[in-house]
Design an enzyme around this catalytic site. Structure first.
Site, mmCIF file in Angstrom:
data_model
loop_
_atom_site.group_PDB
_atom_site.id
_atom_site.type_symbol
_atom_site.label_atom_id
_atom_site.label_comp_id
_atom_site.label_asym_id
_atom_site.label_seq_id
_atom_site.Cartn_x
_atom_site.Cartn_y
_atom_site.Cartn_z
ATOM 1 C CG HIS A 54 11.125 47.826 -1.768
ATOM 2 N ND1 HIS A 54 12.372 48.022 -1.227
ATOM 3 C CD2 HIS A 54 11.172 48.417 -2.994
ATOM 4 C CE1 HIS A 54 13.127 48.703 -2.076
ATOM 5 N NE2 HIS A 54 12.421 48.956 -3.156
ATOM 6 C CB THR A 111 6.896 28.582 -6.649
ATOM 7 O OG1 THR A 111 5.829 27.994 -7.402
ATOM 8 C CG2 THR A 111 7.168 29.985 -7.175
#
Length: 402
Positions: free
Chosen positions: A373, A321
């Protein structure tokens, strides 16, 4: 001959749609393949066109109604344009009641904004009020009536000043979320709730890419039939090489399974009037810089025209983006589930940098990598971003694949 006008066949990932706008009203003549109605889904707006020449006989689903795949929206009379005209004229002669003049979507907007339907000019059939009429009325809403007599004005102003009251009209407008905007909001919230999202940052010296682009942009455009050389293609190719080195960044999570993709399909976020869309570049490893630039340009054009299809946006293993086009210096991009990472580009800003013990002014860009994560360790995320930085600061490495 009567024909049923049905909603398009939705893919498995789309449960239903909403009738957005009727472009034709009962009795209006239509040519074959002329747009009749827009159906808004969670991802795109689908167009339904006339099957052949004729007229819309009856609308069964009004604006704002929810429809399922292949559900009947209206009935259509083929080849009846001539016969429909007298009926329409007759209908115009008989004034319709206020309830008949206002469509469901228009009525909802009128009620939400406390408007008087009789004050809104209608452009629909028989002077009917459409959703667009209400929206246009809200945009050009007449000013509030003139204040009380001038003689009372000084006293009123003094009182307002004493009480620290803001005078004058304070306009508020309540507009319901479009289906696409509501879906974007829902997915963004889910992304933060369902992932252990973390962001790491780095910065890249854009001078080598900028000099390369400056040197070859005219030749590039001439060689590739007008395709312009931008920055996004360099980032896509750098990300592709980095994804091959760090497959966890190119993976997705499916329940308790980690799915590693043996290909690179990179989504490129495109801002449109309807909201943020993420069309996907397929197999970027096999694409040239020109292929990337021309495909992104096509995505942008079709996005502005509302013609991006579901096939353009399904899938994707990684997303880029670019908030820099709007002036963003640094941001934290939000994951695009079920992908495990997204990279944010930002504004190129000249800054003093230390180079070999000397201070130089260099065009720098902050890069941000948000990642899940649960799937990606911090070491991999940092090394992934450093790889992109190294490739962009020495573009020849992309060509040599070193």
């Amino acid at each position: 001959m009567s024909i049923e006008i049905k909603a398009p066949t939705f893919p498995e990932s789309v449960a239903d749609g909403t009738v957005a706008t009727w472009h034709k009203q009962p009795g209006e003549a239509c040519s074959a393949d002329e747009l009749i109605v827009d159906i808004e889904t969670d991802k795109v707006v689908l167009e339904v066109v006339a099957p052949e020449d004729g007229v819309v006989a009856e609308i069964l689903k009004g604006e704002g109604d929810t429809v399922l795949s292949e559900e009947v929206l209206a009935t259509f009379t083929a080849g009846a344009a001539g016969a429909a005209a007298p009926a329409a004229a007759e209908a115009e002669a008989a004034p319709a009641g206020d309830a008949d003049k206002v469509g469901p979507a228009a009525r909802k907007l009128i009620d939400e904004n406390g408007l008087d339907a009789s004050a809104i000019p209608g452009t629909g059939k028989n002077g009917g009020i459409t959703k667009e009429d209400v929206q246009n009325f809200l945009k050009n809403k007449p000013a509030a009536p003139a204040a009380a007599p001038a003689a009372a004005a000084p006293a009123a102003s003094a009182t307002a000043a004493a009480l620290n009251i803001v005078t004058g009209e304070r306009v508020e407008k309540r507009v319901p979320m479009t289906r696409l905007r509501a879906t974007i909001a829902k997915r963004l919230v889910e992304a933060q709730q369902n992932a252990a999202m973390l962001t790491t940052y780095n910065e890249v010296n854009m001078k080598p890419v900028m000099e390369l682009r400056k040197q070859y942009k005219d030749l590039f455009e001439k060689t590739h039939n007008g395709t312009r050389l931008g920055f996004m293609s360099f980032f896509v190719k750098a990300a592709t090489e980095a994804l091959k080195k760090f497959p966890a960044v190119n993976a997705s999570i499916d329940g308790n399974d980690m799915v590693y993709h043996g290909y690179q399909d990179i989504g490129v976020a495109v801002s449109t009037e309807r909201g943020l869309m993420v069309p996907v570049l397929r197999d970027t490893d096999a694409m040239s810089l020109a292929d990337v630039e021309s495909t992104i340009a096509d995505f942008g054009k079709r996005g502005r025209e509302g013609k991006l299809g579901l096939d353009d946006m399904q899938g994707g293993t990684f997303t880029i983006t670019n908030g820099g086009v709007f002036g963003s210096l640094m941001s934290t991009p939000i994951l695009n589930p079920p992908q495990t990472a997204i990279m944010g580009m930002h504004k190129i800003q000249e800054r003093p940098m230390a180079v070999n013990g000397q201070v130089e002014i260099l065009p720098m860009m902050y890069l941000a990598l948000s990642y899940d994560h649960r799937m990606i360790d911090g070491k991999e995320a940092v090394q992934f971003l450093v790889t992109i930085k190294d490739l962009l600061e020495d573009p020849a490495r992309m060509l040599l694949e070193v």
